[in-house]
Design a protein around this motif. Sequence first.
Motif, PDB file in Angstrom:
ATOM      1  N   TRP A 131      12.125  18.766  -8.185  1.00 14.75           N
ATOM      2  CA  TRP A 131      11.908  17.315  -8.308  1.00 14.75           C
ATOM      3  C   TRP A 131      12.255  16.601  -7.009  1.00 14.75           C
ATOM      4  N   ALA A 132      13.294  17.059  -6.329  1.00 16.09           N
ATOM      5  CA  ALA A 132      13.674  16.441  -5.053  1.00 16.09           C
ATOM      6  C   ALA A 132      12.596  16.649  -3.994  1.00 16.09           C
ATOM      7  N   THR A 133      12.003  17.835  -3.977  1.00 15.73           N
ATOM      8  CA  THR A 133      10.934  18.075  -2.997  1.00 15.73           C
ATOM      9  C   THR A 133       9.706  17.218  -3.300  1.00 15.73           C
ATOM     10  N   LEU A 134       9.380  17.062  -4.565  1.00 17.28           N
ATOM     11  CA  LEU A 134       8.231  16.227  -4.923  1.00 17.28           C
ATOM     12  C   LEU A 134       8.511  14.752  -4.634  1.00 17.28           C
ATOM     13  N   PHE A 135       9.731  14.307  -4.909  1.00 15.99           N
ATOM     14  CA  PHE A 135      10.109  12.924  -4.596  1.00 15.99           C
ATOM     15  C   PHE A 135      10.025  12.695  -3.087  1.00 15.99           C
ATOM     16  N   VAL A 184       4.580   5.187  -5.705  1.00 20.84           N
ATOM     17  CA  VAL A 184       4.702   5.102  -7.164  1.00 20.84           C
ATOM     18  C   VAL A 184       3.625   5.943  -7.847  1.00 20.84           C
ATOM     19  N   PHE A 185       2.402   5.893  -7.329  1.00 22.83           N
ATOM     20  CA  PHE A 185       1.319   6.693  -7.905  1.00 22.83           C
ATOM     21  C   PHE A 185       1.666   8.180  -7.892  1.00 22.83           C
ATOM     22  N   LEU A 186       2.183   8.642  -6.768  1.00 23.81           N
ATOM     23  CA  LEU A 186       2.541  10.057  -6.672  1.00 23.81           C
ATOM     24  C   LEU A 186       3.721  10.394  -7.585  1.00 23.81           C
ATOM     25  N   LEU A 187       4.688   9.467  -7.687  1.00 23.63           N
ATOM     26  CA  LEU A 187       5.809   9.718  -8.593  1.00 23.63           C
ATOM     27  C   LEU A 187       5.355   9.800 -10.043  1.00 23.63           C
ATOM     28  N   VAL A 188       4.452   8.906 -10.423  1.00 27.76           N
ATOM     29  CA  VAL A 188       3.939   8.933 -11.797  1.00 27.76           C
ATOM     30  C   VAL A 188       3.176  10.236 -12.035  1.00 27.76           C
ATOM     31  N   ALA A 189       2.372  10.636 -11.061  1.00 26.68           N
ATOM     32  CA  ALA A 189       1.636  11.899 -11.191  1.00 26.68           C
ATOM     33  C   ALA A 189       2.595  13.071 -11.349  1.00 26.68           C
ATOM     34  N   GLY A 193       4.006   7.826   1.067  1.00 23.93           N
ATOM     35  CA  GLY A 193       4.041   6.365   1.009  1.00 23.93           C
ATOM     36  C   GLY A 193       4.379   5.751   2.351  1.00 23.93           C
ATOM     37  N   MET A 194       5.332   6.358   3.064  1.00 18.02           N
ATOM     38  CA  MET A 194       5.693   5.848   4.391  1.00 18.02           C
ATOM     39  C   MET A 194       4.537   6.000   5.369  1.00 18.02           C
ATOM     40  N   MET A 195       3.826   7.111   5.291  1.00 23.65           N
ATOM     41  CA  MET A 195       2.699   7.326   6.198  1.00 23.65           C
ATOM     42  C   MET A 195       1.590   6.315   5.930  1.00 23.65           C
ATOM     43  N   GLY A 207       0.820  -1.211   0.000  1.00 21.82           N
ATOM     44  CA  GLY A 207       0.000   0.000   0.000  1.00 21.82           C
ATOM     45  C   GLY A 207       0.850   1.256   0.000  1.00 21.82           C
ATOM     46  N   GLY A 208       1.893   1.273   0.826  1.00 22.63           N
ATOM     47  CA  GLY A 208       2.801   2.417   0.853  1.00 22.63           C
ATOM     48  C   GLY A 208       3.561   2.574  -0.447  1.00 22.63           C
TER      49      GLY A 208
END
Length: 181
Positions: A129-133, A20-25, A140-142, A14-15
């Motif tokens: 990009w680093a801030t978004l990553f 990955v979903f957020l990275l793709v977005a 994901g950790m949360m 799930g995390g």
Amino acid sequence: MKNFISTNKRALMGGFITFVFLLVAIFVLGNISGYKGKVLIEASLSGINMLCNTIVLGSATILTLLLTLLGISTSSRSTLKKAHYKQVANIAKLDTVLFIFALVLFQIFNIPITESEQVPTFWFKYIYWATLFSSSLLSGMMVTVVLLLYTTVTNIITIVGLGKDHYLISEEEIEEEEKQT
């Protein structure tokens, strides 16, 4: 570590899916120039700071609630296996890492980097990009921590609240009850 991964596959998945979903977005946003990166950092900084602040507060609350969970676990009529306490310890470890990571990022994001004239403009796209990553990783950790906590809480409800047989109940307790009857 291998046992942790096999035991907590759903929460970790799930995390990871969230990450990955957020990275793709984020990737869909496409390439940006250095100047545009600076503008986007300025626009997104308050939201990222709010995310870090929320995760710091949430993870600190989770650590506190884990103490309550341990109190309920030890005061229950059922004797729980060590696996339950290891599960709680794993949540506490991951939550502590999340707390520290969010707190450090919160401090880093409060550095007024967009006000600096010494930072070359082309760096801003990499900083963006680093801030978004980083924010994707935090999210994901949360999600992982919350799913791990959900599993632990449902186990406790099943054992303590519903009094049902569960794999986390110690076999020694069951054998002692059978001897007494």
